[in-house]
Design a protein around this motif. Sequence first.
Motif, PDB file in Angstrom:
ATOM      1  N   VAL A  47       6.037  -1.381  -5.898  1.00 37.35           N
ATOM      2  CA  VAL A  47       6.593  -1.043  -4.587  1.00 37.35           C
ATOM      3  C   VAL A  47       5.690  -0.022  -3.916  1.00 37.35           C
ATOM      4  O   VAL A  47       5.180   0.898  -4.556  1.00 37.35           O
ATOM      5  N   VAL A  48       5.503  -0.177  -2.594  1.00 36.34           N
ATOM      6  CA  VAL A  48       4.780   0.787  -1.772  1.00 36.34           C
ATOM      7  C   VAL A  48       5.727   1.294  -0.696  1.00 36.34           C
ATOM      8  O   VAL A  48       6.340   0.497   0.020  1.00 36.34           O
ATOM      9  N   ALA A  49       5.872   2.612  -0.568  1.00 38.78           N
ATOM     10  CA  ALA A  49       6.686   3.235   0.478  1.00 38.78           C
ATOM     11  C   ALA A  49       5.759   4.001   1.410  1.00 38.78           C
ATOM     12  O   ALA A  49       5.042   4.905   0.966  1.00 38.78           O
ATOM     13  N   SER A  50       5.768   3.638   2.688  1.00 36.28           N
ATOM     14  CA  SER A  50       4.790   4.172   3.632  1.00 36.28           C
ATOM     15  C   SER A  50       5.434   4.437   4.983  1.00 36.28           C
ATOM     16  O   SER A  50       6.466   3.844   5.320  1.00 36.28           O
ATOM     17  N   GLN A  51       4.807   5.317   5.776  1.00 34.71           N
ATOM     18  CA  GLN A  51       5.310   5.616   7.114  1.00 34.71           C
ATOM     19  C   GLN A  51       5.101   4.463   8.085  1.00 34.71           C
ATOM     20  O   GLN A  51       5.629   4.511   9.198  1.00 34.71           O
ATOM     21  N   HIS A  52       4.363   3.436   7.703  1.00 34.21           N
ATOM     22  CA  HIS A  52       4.243   2.239   8.530  1.00 34.21           C
ATOM     23  C   HIS A  52       4.374   1.014   7.634  1.00 34.21           C
ATOM     24  O   HIS A  52       3.661   0.878   6.641  1.00 34.21           O
ATOM     25  N   LYS A  53       5.277   0.111   8.008  1.00 32.98           N
ATOM     26  CA  LYS A  53       5.563  -1.036   7.149  1.00 32.98           C
ATOM     27  C   LYS A  53       4.357  -1.951   6.991  1.00 32.98           C
ATOM     28  O   LYS A  53       4.160  -2.551   5.926  1.00 32.98           O
ATOM     29  N   LYS A  54       3.517  -2.096   8.037  1.00 33.06           N
ATOM     30  CA  LYS A  54       2.342  -2.954   7.905  1.00 33.06           C
ATOM     31  C   LYS A  54       1.417  -2.452   6.807  1.00 33.06           C
ATOM     32  O   LYS A  54       0.851  -3.237   6.045  1.00 33.06           O
ATOM     33  N   ALA A  55       1.241  -1.135   6.737  1.00 34.79           N
ATOM     34  CA  ALA A  55       0.395  -0.573   5.690  1.00 34.79           C
ATOM     35  C   ALA A  55       1.038  -0.768   4.323  1.00 34.79           C
ATOM     36  O   ALA A  55       0.347  -1.055   3.336  1.00 34.79           O
ATOM     37  N   ALA A  56       2.366  -0.619   4.241  1.00 34.25           N
ATOM     38  CA  ALA A  56       3.062  -0.856   2.974  1.00 34.25           C
ATOM     39  C   ALA A  56       2.897  -2.303   2.525  1.00 34.25           C
ATOM     40  O   ALA A  56       2.735  -2.585   1.333  1.00 34.25           O
ATOM     41  N   ARG A  57       2.937  -3.238   3.487  1.00 34.05           N
ATOM     42  CA  ARG A  57       2.733  -4.651   3.143  1.00 34.05           C
ATOM     43  C   ARG A  57       1.335  -4.892   2.594  1.00 34.05           C
ATOM     44  O   ARG A  57       1.154  -5.684   1.664  1.00 34.05           O
ATOM     45  N   VAL A  58       0.346  -4.207   3.175  1.00 39.37           N
ATOM     46  CA  VAL A  58      -1.021  -4.343   2.679  1.00 39.37           C
ATOM     47  C   VAL A  58      -1.094  -3.897   1.225  1.00 39.37           C
ATOM     48  O   VAL A  58      -1.654  -4.588   0.362  1.00 39.37           O
ATOM     49  N   GLY A  59      -0.534  -2.738   0.922  1.00 37.46           N
ATOM     50  CA  GLY A  59      -0.560  -2.244  -0.457  1.00 37.46           C
ATOM     51  C   GLY A  59       0.212  -3.131  -1.404  1.00 37.46           C
ATOM     52  O   GLY A  59      -0.234  -3.385  -2.534  1.00 37.46           O
ATOM     53  N   ALA A  60       1.379  -3.621  -0.970  1.00 40.86           N
ATOM     54  CA  ALA A  60       2.181  -4.493  -1.822  1.00 40.86           C
ATOM     55  C   ALA A  60       1.464  -5.809  -2.108  1.00 40.86           C
ATOM     56  O   ALA A  60       1.564  -6.355  -3.213  1.00 40.86           O
ATOM     57  N   ALA A  61       0.721  -6.327  -1.125  1.00 39.87           N
ATOM     58  CA  ALA A  61      -0.041  -7.555  -1.330  1.00 39.87           C
ATOM     59  C   ALA A  61      -1.138  -7.355  -2.373  1.00 39.87           C
ATOM     60  O   ALA A  61      -1.434  -8.262  -3.168  1.00 39.87           O
ATOM     61  N   VAL A  62      -1.735  -6.185  -2.407  1.00 39.82           N
ATOM     62  CA  VAL A  62      -2.739  -5.870  -3.419  1.00 39.82           C
ATOM     63  C   VAL A  62      -2.098  -5.866  -4.805  1.00 39.82           C
ATOM     64  O   VAL A  62      -2.666  -6.377  -5.778  1.00 39.82           O
TER      65      VAL A  62
END
Length: 526
Positions: free
Chosen positions: A22-37
């Motif tokens: 799980v990635v928790a971030s101040q912007h969901k697009k950035a969290a999606r990038v990390g989760a995809a990795v």
Amino acid sequence: MIDNFSDAQVVRKAVVASEGGVVASQHKKAARVGAAVLAAGGDAVDAAVATSFALGVVEPWMSGAAAGGCMVLWRAAEQKAEVVNFGMRSPRELDPADYPLTPDGRSSDLFPWRCVVDDRNVQGATAVAVPGVVSGMGLAHARHGRKSWRELVAPAVRLAQEGLLVDWYSGLVTASTAQPLSLDPDAAAMFLEDGRWPILGAWTASTERHLDQRALARTLQQIADEGPRAFYEGGVARALVRDVRAKGGCLSEADLAAYQAEWVEPLAVPYRGGQVYAAPGLTGGPTFAQALQMLEGELGDHAGAPDARAYRAMARVLDAAFRKRLSSMGDQESPKAPGCTTHFSVVDREGNLCAVTQTLLSIFGSRVVSPSTGLLLNNGVMWFDPEPGKPNSLAPDKRCLANYCPVIGVAGDGRRFALGASGGRKILGAVLQLSSFLMAHGMTLEQAFHQPRIDVSGGGQVTADRLLPREILQALAEEMPTSTARRNVFPYAFACPAGVLREGARNMGCTEIMSPWGDAVSEVAA
């Protein structure tokens, strides 16, 4: 201030829980990038690198390649915490005499320093310090990364090629700084309409508008292709220095070439049968450690939901810790300042954790854009007191004192978490309270993030969430002067945290409930 919000309004965020990372971030697009990795086989550090670069594109006024910060890691296999320090430094050619003080007055930005003529330490290229984010990400990746560097930076390149989709929130944030942005032609061209008004999204989805971040995309592509040192040596470094010096700054190629992020030993703070690991040195870590140790002494074996006694204890220890910090370290940031920082936390399916905070310092940093690189530049020089003879006085080639406070916690019940926040001096108290909610009061991650907090960050006064029960507010008022505030979308009265937690083999994440862009994303949903 007139409160126009309904007392019946309730805002909540659901915790994302998963067997995957799980990635928790101040912007969901950035969290999606990390989760995809993570979904593609990367580990927590891989996801952190990708999220870091993505955040610089989708939340450019908070951080980016021209920012600084810190990462705290937990390596599950070794049961070990590590810290990467990538804080900013003042340029080697900086001359304090170039920042003369005005006869009277205090700065209107983050710190109540004596005013400098033309705000040279706050605004413009003269405020730019040596950035550290790219070096920090490169250092962490070299030791622990599994995926290729190019693969991790590539999503940020794509996001920059598309350009940030502007919406009501980006317009609101930009409007808060439109006047200073208008003073730099390149910043105005990127963020403003007709050099005055923030670029706004249209009311209909058929006419979406995006920021022009193509120059940034080219810079990120070069960093992706050539590696992290491409930011500090070679074409990117030359272009960045040329732009900064053309606008009156003193950043040099030698500054960039000499910069190196560093591995440092974490502070290990015992608390309620567990440990909390924080960054040492010129960060919020030492003050956090002092406050957490005092809090354990104040609370003893107190358990259950945080009550008036617990909140009074938190107020006392934060007040004492900040009094020491302000007298010995020289950090005099205004407790009401908004700050310009972003935090994200990562947990992977193996239980590795990352807590990462990165910042430009002020919102939109120096309010200067490097036209050749497309980078919005920091104003790290403002971290220094312009008056000579102080603990944190302005000087060349000096490490900046910062408030960021990412932590890793290992609770006595076996749960592990990564936490941090944005919000200037409000960060430390938020991280302290969330850590205690989880470790001393047995809260779930969702309960901790929704629990009302207080802020005590200097000045001997409390700002309390108005949703706290009356008896707690009365108890706080008996301790020290207390005012109440609501958790708002903008500006934030309290810090803006993001955290992840691992319980057994199950991972979960949550972000500040009032953050309109913030969210946690599981690799399963990426």
